[in-house]
Design a protein around this motif. Structure first.
Motif, short mmCIF file in Angstrom:
data_model
loop_
_atom_site.label_atom_id
_atom_site.label_comp_id
_atom_site.label_asym_id
_atom_site.label_seq_id
_atom_site.Cartn_x
_atom_site.Cartn_y
_atom_site.Cartn_z
N ALA A 113 34.05 44.08 56.84
CA ALA A 113 35.46 45.02 56.48
C ALA A 113 36.41 44.06 55.86
O ALA A 113 36.55 43.04 56.64
CB ALA A 113 35.72 45.50 58.02
N ILE A 114 37.07 44.68 55.08
CA ILE A 114 38.27 44.17 54.62
C ILE A 114 39.67 44.30 55.24
O ILE A 114 39.84 45.85 55.19
CB ILE A 114 38.50 44.20 53.00
CG1 ILE A 114 37.01 43.79 52.41
CG2 ILE A 114 39.49 43.52 52.35
CD1 ILE A 114 36.62 42.30 52.15
N ILE A 115 40.30 43.91 55.73
CA ILE A 115 41.54 44.31 56.29
C ILE A 115 42.65 44.11 55.31
O ILE A 115 42.85 42.93 54.82
CB ILE A 115 41.94 43.63 57.60
CG1 ILE A 115 40.84 43.65 58.50
CG2 ILE A 115 43.03 44.22 58.44
CD1 ILE A 115 40.05 45.08 58.99
N GLY A 116 43.22 45.25 54.76
CA GLY A 116 44.27 45.28 53.93
C GLY A 116 43.66 45.56 52.33
O GLY A 116 42.84 44.83 51.73
N GLY A 117 44.34 46.83 51.97
CA GLY A 117 43.88 47.37 50.66
C GLY A 117 44.72 46.99 49.50
O GLY A 117 44.87 47.81 48.64
N GLY A 118 45.49 45.83 49.40
CA GLY A 118 46.15 45.52 48.25
C GLY A 118 45.06 45.11 46.97
O GLY A 118 43.91 45.16 47.18
N VAL A 119 45.85 44.40 46.06
CA VAL A 119 44.73 44.04 45.04
C VAL A 119 43.83 42.96 45.31
O VAL A 119 42.58 43.09 44.84
CB VAL A 119 45.61 43.88 43.69
CG1 VAL A 119 46.33 42.39 43.78
CG2 VAL A 119 44.81 43.67 42.44
N ILE A 120 44.36 42.34 46.09
CA ILE A 120 43.15 40.92 46.57
C ILE A 120 42.28 41.60 47.52
O ILE A 120 41.09 41.42 47.22
CB ILE A 120 43.97 39.90 47.39
CG1 ILE A 120 45.09 39.23 46.18
CG2 ILE A 120 43.02 38.79 47.86
CD1 ILE A 120 44.55 38.68 44.86
N GLY A 121 42.68 42.34 48.46
CA GLY A 121 41.61 43.02 49.30
C GLY A 121 40.63 43.92 48.45
O GLY A 121 39.33 43.86 48.80
N CYS A 122 41.17 44.73 47.80
CA CYS A 122 40.08 45.71 46.93
C CYS A 122 39.30 44.93 45.75
O CYS A 122 38.22 45.37 45.68
CB CYS A 122 40.97 46.73 45.98
SG CYS A 122 41.97 47.77 47.12
N LEU A 123 39.90 43.87 45.14
CA LEU A 123 38.99 43.00 44.39
C LEU A 123 37.91 42.25 45.18
O LEU A 123 36.79 42.27 44.80
CB LEU A 123 39.89 42.09 43.43
CG LEU A 123 40.77 42.64 42.26
CD1 LEU A 123 41.41 41.58 41.83
CD2 LEU A 123 40.18 43.47 41.39
N THR A 124 38.38 41.88 46.22
CA THR A 124 37.23 41.16 46.93
C THR A 124 36.33 42.15 47.55
O THR A 124 34.94 41.94 47.54
CB THR A 124 37.87 40.51 48.38
OG1 THR A 124 38.84 39.82 47.91
CG2 THR A 124 37.01 39.87 49.29
N ALA A 125 36.56 43.49 47.69
CA ALA A 125 35.65 44.40 48.20
C ALA A 125 34.82 44.79 47.11
O ALA A 125 33.26 44.93 47.40
CB ALA A 125 36.35 46.01 48.73
N ILE A 126 35.11 44.84 45.86
CA ILE A 126 34.45 45.13 44.78
C ILE A 126 33.51 43.76 44.48
O ILE A 126 32.27 44.48 44.15
CB ILE A 126 35.29 45.29 43.55
CG1 ILE A 126 36.17 46.52 43.62
CG2 ILE A 126 34.46 45.29 42.00
CD1 ILE A 126 37.28 46.97 42.46
N LYS A 127 33.89 42.87 44.52
CA LYS A 127 32.95 41.64 44.21
C LYS A 127 31.75 41.74 45.45
O LYS A 127 30.71 41.35 45.08
CB LYS A 127 33.89 40.53 44.11
CG LYS A 127 32.97 39.16 43.89
CD LYS A 127 32.57 39.27 42.57
CE LYS A 127 31.67 37.91 42.34
NZ LYS A 127 31.05 38.11 40.93
N LEU A 128 32.21 41.77 46.79
CA LEU A 128 31.29 41.94 47.72
C LEU A 128 30.14 42.98 47.61
O LEU A 128 29.02 42.79 47.69
CB LEU A 128 31.99 42.08 49.10
CG LEU A 128 32.51 40.74 49.67
CD1 LEU A 128 33.57 41.09 50.80
CD2 LEU A 128 31.49 39.65 49.90
N LYS A 129 30.83 44.13 47.16
CA LYS A 129 29.69 45.34 46.77
C LYS A 129 28.76 45.13 45.92
O LYS A 129 27.63 45.36 46.04
CB LYS A 129 30.68 46.49 46.58
CG LYS A 129 29.64 47.65 46.42
CD LYS A 129 29.26 48.40 47.85
CE LYS A 129 28.62 49.97 47.30
NZ LYS A 129 28.01 50.33 48.75
#
Length: 170
Positions: free
Chosen positions: A6-22
């Protein structure tokens, strides 16, 4: 068994982290207390360059230089996938007086960073033609669509109070 993150916070950093993890094989959920990317990341100026890099530690410029290369390629990927153009552009940046030309020149020469002396609105100025920017609202719109295409779960308008330990729940 797939690991879930789970990524808490959907700003650019949270979203890019989510993409990389996926992309690395994780199942990912992004939780934001408002809408994805609608706070600081939406309002950001989108300039991918420190305004006076000679006044910062070298690693700040190095980070911005890497970010500019990343966003150039990532913008193409987002556009190809979502049809939304984040409008990455190499627009340049004009530095108007007052400035210390000798310091700027020394910094630019040490980085092999192109600059030109120009006249801007009647004053001697400096142009950095290779400075890039990106349109933040369009970037975040494209990122959100891209995340949805990747099946990254997005939970918006959810403020988290606390995260309970599994043992506490049982």
């Amino acid at each position: 068994m797939t690991k879930k993150i789970a990524i808490i916070g959907g700003g650019v950093i949270g979203c890019l982290t989510a993409i990389k993890l996926k992309e690395s094989g994780f199942e990912v959920v992004v939780v934001d207390k408002y809408e994805i990317g609608k706070e600081s990341s939406w309002a950001g100026a989108g300039i991918l360059f420190p305004l006076m890099p000679w006044d910062y530690e070298e690693k700040v410029y190095d980070l911005c230089k890497s970010a500019s290369f990343f966003y150039k390629d990532f913008s193409k990927k987002l556009y190809d996938s979502t049809g939304v153009d984040p409008e990455y552009k190499e627009t340049g940046m004009i530095l108007i007086p007052p400035y210390q030309k000798d310091i700027i020149s020394k910094w630019a020469n040490s980085k092999n960073f192109l600059f030109q002396e120009i006249f801007f609105k009647g004053s001697k100025s400096i142009l950095f033609p290779k400075v890039s920017q990106i349109r933040s609202p369009r970037l975040m719109k494209a990122i959100k669509l891209f995340m949805q295409e990747m099946n990254i779960e997005i939970i918006e308008n959810m403020e988290l109070d606390k995260i309970a330990n599994k043992k506490e729940v049982l």
